[in-house]
Design a protein around this motif. Sequence first.
Motif, PDB file in Angstrom:
ATOM      1  N   SER A  15      -4.625   8.460   0.195  1.00 14.65           N
ATOM      2  CA  SER A  15      -4.164   9.126  -0.656  1.00 14.65           C
ATOM      3  C   SER A  15      -4.100  10.304  -0.576  1.00 14.65           C
ATOM      4  O   SER A  15      -5.014  10.742  -0.581  1.00 14.65           O
ATOM      5  CB  SER A  15      -4.377   8.514  -1.901  1.00 14.65           C
ATOM      6  N   ASP A  17      -4.244  12.348  -2.932  1.00 13.10           N
ATOM      7  CA  ASP A  17      -5.983  12.419  -3.733  1.00 13.10           C
ATOM      8  C   ASP A  17      -7.142  12.320  -3.169  1.00 13.10           C
ATOM      9  O   ASP A  17      -7.455  12.886  -4.184  1.00 13.10           O
ATOM     10  CB  ASP A  17      -5.396  12.008  -5.438  1.00 13.10           C
ATOM     11  N   THR A  20      -7.898   6.985  -2.330  1.00 11.75           N
ATOM     12  CA  THR A  20      -7.505   5.636  -2.408  1.00 11.75           C
ATOM     13  C   THR A  20      -7.639   5.582  -0.723  1.00 11.75           C
ATOM     14  O   THR A  20      -7.176   6.725   0.122  1.00 11.75           O
ATOM     15  CB  THR A  20      -6.302   5.381  -2.849  1.00 11.75           C
ATOM     16  N   ALA A  22      -5.857   3.079   2.478  1.00 11.33           N
ATOM     17  CA  ALA A  22      -5.034   2.700   2.977  1.00 11.33           C
ATOM     18  C   ALA A  22      -5.848   1.695   4.396  1.00 11.33           C
ATOM     19  O   ALA A  22      -5.948   2.596   5.612  1.00 11.33           O
ATOM     20  CB  ALA A  22      -3.669   2.821   3.213  1.00 11.33           C
ATOM     21  N   PHE A  32      -5.014  -1.293  -0.381  1.00  5.99           N
ATOM     22  CA  PHE A  32      -5.576  -0.283  -0.620  1.00  5.99           C
ATOM     23  C   PHE A  32      -6.292  -0.027  -1.903  1.00  5.99           C
ATOM     24  O   PHE A  32      -6.407  -1.078  -2.993  1.00  5.99           O
ATOM     25  CB  PHE A  32      -4.368   0.524  -1.664  1.00  5.99           C
ATOM     26  N   ILE A  60       1.724   6.504   6.011  1.00 10.27           N
ATOM     27  CA  ILE A  60       2.411   7.222   4.939  1.00 10.27           C
ATOM     28  C   ILE A  60       2.211   8.641   5.057  1.00 10.27           C
ATOM     29  O   ILE A  60       1.704   9.610   5.367  1.00 10.27           O
ATOM     30  CB  ILE A  60       1.049   6.935   3.735  1.00 10.27           C
ATOM     31  N   ARG A  63       3.097  13.067   0.646  1.00 12.66           N
ATOM     32  CA  ARG A  63       2.805  12.769  -0.594  1.00 12.66           C
ATOM     33  C   ARG A  63       2.781  11.675  -1.114  1.00 12.66           C
ATOM     34  O   ARG A  63       2.891  11.029  -2.670  1.00 12.66           O
ATOM     35  CB  ARG A  63       4.035  13.622  -1.280  1.00 12.66           C
ATOM     36  N   GLY A  64       2.452  10.666  -0.244  1.00 18.38           N
ATOM     37  CA  GLY A  64       2.089   9.116  -0.690  1.00 18.38           C
ATOM     38  C   GLY A  64       3.454   8.416  -0.916  1.00 18.38           C
ATOM     39  O   GLY A  64       3.177   7.605  -1.822  1.00 18.38           O
ATOM     40  N   HIS A  65       4.049   9.019  -1.165  1.00 17.33           N
ATOM     41  CA  HIS A  65       5.715   8.223  -1.544  1.00 17.33           C
ATOM     42  C   HIS A  65       6.292   6.911  -0.857  1.00 17.33           C
ATOM     43  O   HIS A  65       6.818   6.208  -1.805  1.00 17.33           O
ATOM     44  CB  HIS A  65       6.723   9.475  -2.060  1.00 17.33           C
ATOM     45  N   ALA A  91       2.883   1.884  -7.684  1.00 19.16           N
ATOM     46  CA  ALA A  91       2.976   1.019  -6.274  1.00 19.16           C
ATOM     47  C   ALA A  91       2.946  -0.427  -5.776  1.00 19.16           C
ATOM     48  O   ALA A  91       2.911  -1.629  -5.490  1.00 19.16           O
ATOM     49  CB  ALA A  91       1.260   1.451  -4.881  1.00 19.16           C
TER      50      ALA A  91
END
Length: 102
Positions: A15, A17, A20, A22, A32, A60, A63-65, A91
């Motif tokens: 992720s 940040d 996390t 994946a 995750f 991903i 920005r992880g969206h 999520a």
Amino acid sequence: MATDGTRWAKPVAFSPDGETVAVLWGGRTIRFLETETGKVKHEIRSADSPQGGRWSDFAITPRGHKLAIGGVDNERKGSVDLWDFDGPGTAADSAPVKDRED
């Protein structure tokens, strides 16, 4: 090494940040995991996808969206699922993006 009976696990992305990671498990689940503890925060299954089948890779967005998943559907045709994490809630409430008729 996978500890849940799957034959393989492929870590693919962190992720933004870094909290996390994946992981694609056995081609049928993306989990995750908390990077600090390894605890499963959330998972999605290919059975939850309209195409079903087996997944081979995913990405991903930075920005992880959003999540793009490639694989083979139940009819043995190539497929790509797009998942949107910006829907209601977190999520854990994610779902495949509906196909658009263009």
